[in-house]
Design a protein around this motif. Structure first.
Motif, PDB file in Angstrom:
ATOM      1  N   PHE A 136      48.257  35.646  30.853  1.00 20.50           N
ATOM      2  CA  PHE A 136      47.215  35.614  31.889  1.00 20.50           C
ATOM      3  C   PHE A 136      47.750  35.064  33.213  1.00 20.50           C
ATOM      4  N   ASP A 137      48.764  34.207  33.141  1.00 26.64           N
ATOM      5  CA  ASP A 137      49.427  33.785  34.383  1.00 26.64           C
ATOM      6  C   ASP A 137      50.067  35.006  35.035  1.00 26.64           C
ATOM      7  N   ALA A 138      50.727  35.826  34.204  1.00 23.26           N
ATOM      8  CA  ALA A 138      51.381  37.035  34.736  1.00 23.26           C
ATOM      9  C   ALA A 138      50.336  37.973  35.339  1.00 23.26           C
ATOM     10  N   GLN A 195      40.414  34.786  44.583  1.00 18.59           N
ATOM     11  CA  GLN A 195      39.425  35.133  45.621  1.00 18.59           C
ATOM     12  C   GLN A 195      39.180  36.634  45.628  1.00 18.59           C
ATOM     13  N   GLY A 196      37.899  37.007  45.715  1.00 17.48           N
ATOM     14  CA  GLY A 196      37.579  38.432  45.773  1.00 17.48           C
ATOM     15  C   GLY A 196      37.432  39.055  44.399  1.00 17.48           C
ATOM     16  N   LEU A 197      37.538  38.235  43.347  1.00 15.31           N
ATOM     17  CA  LEU A 197      37.338  38.766  41.989  1.00 15.31           C
ATOM     18  C   LEU A 197      35.896  38.553  41.567  1.00 15.31           C
ATOM     19  N   ARG A 198      35.271  39.635  41.142  1.00 13.66           N
ATOM     20  CA  ARG A 198      33.896  39.533  40.634  1.00 13.66           C
ATOM     21  C   ARG A 198      33.921  39.759  39.120  1.00 13.66           C
ATOM     22  N   PRO A 199      33.575  38.718  38.355  1.00 16.63           N
ATOM     23  CA  PRO A 199      33.551  38.931  36.907  1.00 16.63           C
ATOM     24  C   PRO A 199      32.384  39.837  36.522  1.00 16.63           C
ATOM     25  N   VAL A 214      39.543  33.123  31.698  1.00 13.03           N
ATOM     26  CA  VAL A 214      38.386  33.154  32.603  1.00 13.03           C
ATOM     27  C   VAL A 214      38.625  32.204  33.776  1.00 13.03           C
ATOM     28  N   GLU A 215      39.107  31.015  33.451  1.00 11.70           N
ATOM     29  CA  GLU A 215      39.368  30.002  34.483  1.00 11.70           C
ATOM     30  C   GLU A 215      40.411  30.520  35.481  1.00 11.70           C
ATOM     31  N   ARG A 216      41.468  31.098  34.936  1.00 10.54           N
ATOM     32  CA  ARG A 216      42.589  31.587  35.766  1.00 10.54           C
ATOM     33  C   ARG A 216      42.112  32.727  36.672  1.00 10.54           C
ATOM     34  N   LEU A 217      41.335  33.644  36.110  1.00 12.93           N
ATOM     35  CA  LEU A 217      40.906  34.808  36.896  1.00 12.93           C
ATOM     36  C   LEU A 217      39.804  34.426  37.882  1.00 12.93           C
ATOM     37  N   ASP A 218      38.902  33.534  37.461  1.00 16.98           N
ATOM     38  CA  ASP A 218      37.811  33.120  38.355  1.00 16.98           C
ATOM     39  C   ASP A 218      38.344  32.469  39.633  1.00 16.98           C
ATOM     40  N   ALA A 219      39.549  31.932  39.538  1.00 17.08           N
ATOM     41  CA  ALA A 219      40.125  31.255  40.712  1.00 17.08           C
ATOM     42  C   ALA A 219      40.653  32.256  41.741  1.00 17.08           C
ATOM     43  N   GLU A 249      47.400  39.070  42.512  1.00 18.61           N
ATOM     44  CA  GLU A 249      47.658  38.575  43.879  1.00 18.61           C
ATOM     45  C   GLU A 249      48.596  39.525  44.613  1.00 18.61           C
ATOM     46  N   ILE A 250      49.584  40.050  43.912  1.00 17.63           N
ATOM     47  CA  ILE A 250      50.511  41.011  44.545  1.00 17.63           C
ATOM     48  C   ILE A 250      49.740  42.265  44.959  1.00 17.63           C
ATOM     49  N   ALA A 251      48.856  42.744  44.053  1.00 12.54           N
ATOM     50  CA  ALA A 251      48.046  43.934  44.367  1.00 12.54           C
ATOM     51  C   ALA A 251      47.195  43.678  45.603  1.00 12.54           C
TER      52      ALA A 251
END
Ligand code: PMP
Length: 415
Positions: free
Chosen positions: A400-402, A329-333, A322-327, A408-410
């Motif tokens: 989750f790092d991957a 930008q442009g991601l809406r959980p 959650v922490e990794r994905l929340d960081a 980010e690539i997408a």
């Protein structure tokens, strides 16, 4: 058999456990597979594969019918798997475990058999706003047939059930509350123990859809106090095509058969048929023998790790995810409940989930995009689909790092 028990140090060593899962070591599109689609189906560990191979190579025959050695062996293993699942769920007796082909069939069994005899015109069937279609549609069909009403416990923006609304729904006409323990679309963990108690206080019974709970946390059906508990083997390291229904014996005793034919009878004449004892009354025809045997091995495997350890490892990993994905930008959980398990669902600004899923797949990341068989949840959040990463105890922070890097690539591709 794998020796995971001895090899696993206190705490959970996901990197060691991964070695038990042959499928996890493969490359996909030239990249190391990152498997984050566990809510759809988990991977299979070696002891389960071995149990299946052993059955097919050595014990392959039908159950409950033959006096010959192979049939005896197959029957012993089939029944021993039932006892292992009974203990895994802490059901009080093996007769309370009915093999089905999955959570969907378990719920259909209850809606069809129990529903037919307990739900009448004007009665209420209560589900929640976050149910999987398999815990909506069987009840909807039942309600249509019987002239009953489907009522829905609402949820808030975080994806938590509004339980203050439950008492209002629990009228004297309420017959059953059918609710998921863990939402497959949001990861929300619902307080099913409390829900079951409140259902009972109102004279209703309670079905728990445990498809997403049983793989991730200890389940004690007696402690939960539920009347029915449905699960799927393929989500908890077992084979596909096998699942189970726990049901309290008193209910099973009085429920009519769900399907009929061989094995579910004790005697048949053209005038009258006597049904078999429990649980066979609900297991018509040749069952999923290999599946049940594989399921016994899956339960042994999970218990060798320990469901408590799995739960605590996974909840720590989920926090990291959650922490990794929340960081980003442009991601809406989608779904931010305080109590969650197994799942992170989200959307990325200006990338359609189907496109995102395809780009992630090219980078070796397997996850799910779509409505997750929970269209009412999608409608609630005003989206047609989400991207869902779902974990198991063999996932690591590196997965989750991957995922975060691949997103980010997408984003760059769609910028
Ligand atoms: N309930 C929930 C919460 C689920 O996640 C699923 C599977 N996605 C099901 C029920 C149905 O399980 P199965 O397809 O194995 O019958």
């Amino acid at each position: 058999m794998s020796v995971t028990v001895a090899a696993t140090p206190p705490g959970l060593d996901a990197r060691t456990l991964r070695r038990d899962f042959p499928a996890l070591s493969q490359k996909v599109h030239g990249r190391q597979l990152v498997y984050l689609d566990n809510a759809a189906s988990s991977q299979t560990p070696r002891p389960v594969i071995d149990a299946l191979v052993r059955y097919y190579e050595h014990d392959r025959s039908n159950v409950h019918r033959g006096v010959h050695e192979l049939s005896q062996r197959a029957t012993d293993k089939y029944e021993s798997a039932r006892i292992r699942l009974q203990r895994f769920l802490n059901a009080s007796q093996p007769e309370e475990i009915v093999w089905t082909k999955g959570a969907t069939e378990s719920i259909n069994l209850v809606a069809s058999s129990w529903g037919r005899t307990h739900v009448g015109a004007g009665d209420d069937v209560i589900v929640s706003a976050m149910e999987h279609h398999s815990n909506i549609v069987p009840w909807q069909i039942l309600c249509q047939d019987r002239g009953a009403n489907l009522r829905v416990i609402p949820m808030n923006e975080a994806g938590e059930l509004q339980l203050d609304r439950l008492d209002g729904l629990l009228s004297p006409r309420a017959r059953i509350v059918a609710v998921t323990q863990v939402s497959n679309a949001l990861g929300t963990v619902n307080p099913v123990r409390e829900i079951a108690a409140r259902a009972h206080a109102a004279g209703a019974v309670c079905l728990v859809d445990g498809a997403q709970a049983a793989p991730h946390m200890p389940v004690d059906v007696q402690d939960l106090g539920c009347d029915f508990f449905a699960l799927s083997g393929h989500k908890m390291c077992g084979p596909t095509g096998i699942g189970a229904l726990f049901a309290r014996r008193a209910l099973l005793e009085e429920m009519p058969p769900y399907q009929s034919g061989g094995d579910m009878i004790s005697s048949v004449s053209f005038e009258k048929t006597e049904y078999n004892e429990l649980p066979y009354k609900f297991e018509a025809g040749t069952p999923m023998i290999a599946g049940a045997i594989g399921m016994g091995a899956a339960v042994d495997y999970l218990q060798s790790i320990g469901m408590d350890r799995i739960a605590s490892y996974e909840s720590e990993l989920l926090l990291y995810a959650v922490e990794r994905l929340d960081a980003i930008q442009g991601l809406r959980p989608i779904g931010t409940a305080r109590s969650r398990a197994g799942v992170v669902s989200f959307e990325i600004e200006s990338i359609h989930p189907a496109d995102l899923g395809t780009i992630l797949d090219r980078q070796g990341i397997a996850l799910r995009v779509g409505h997750h068989c929970a269209e009412p949840v999608m409608r609630f959040y005003g989206v047609s689909a989400t991207t869902r990463a779902s974990l198991a105890f063999y996932n690591t922070r590196a997965d989750f790092d991957a995922l975060a890097d691949a997103i980010e690539i997408a984003k760059e591709i769609f910028a």
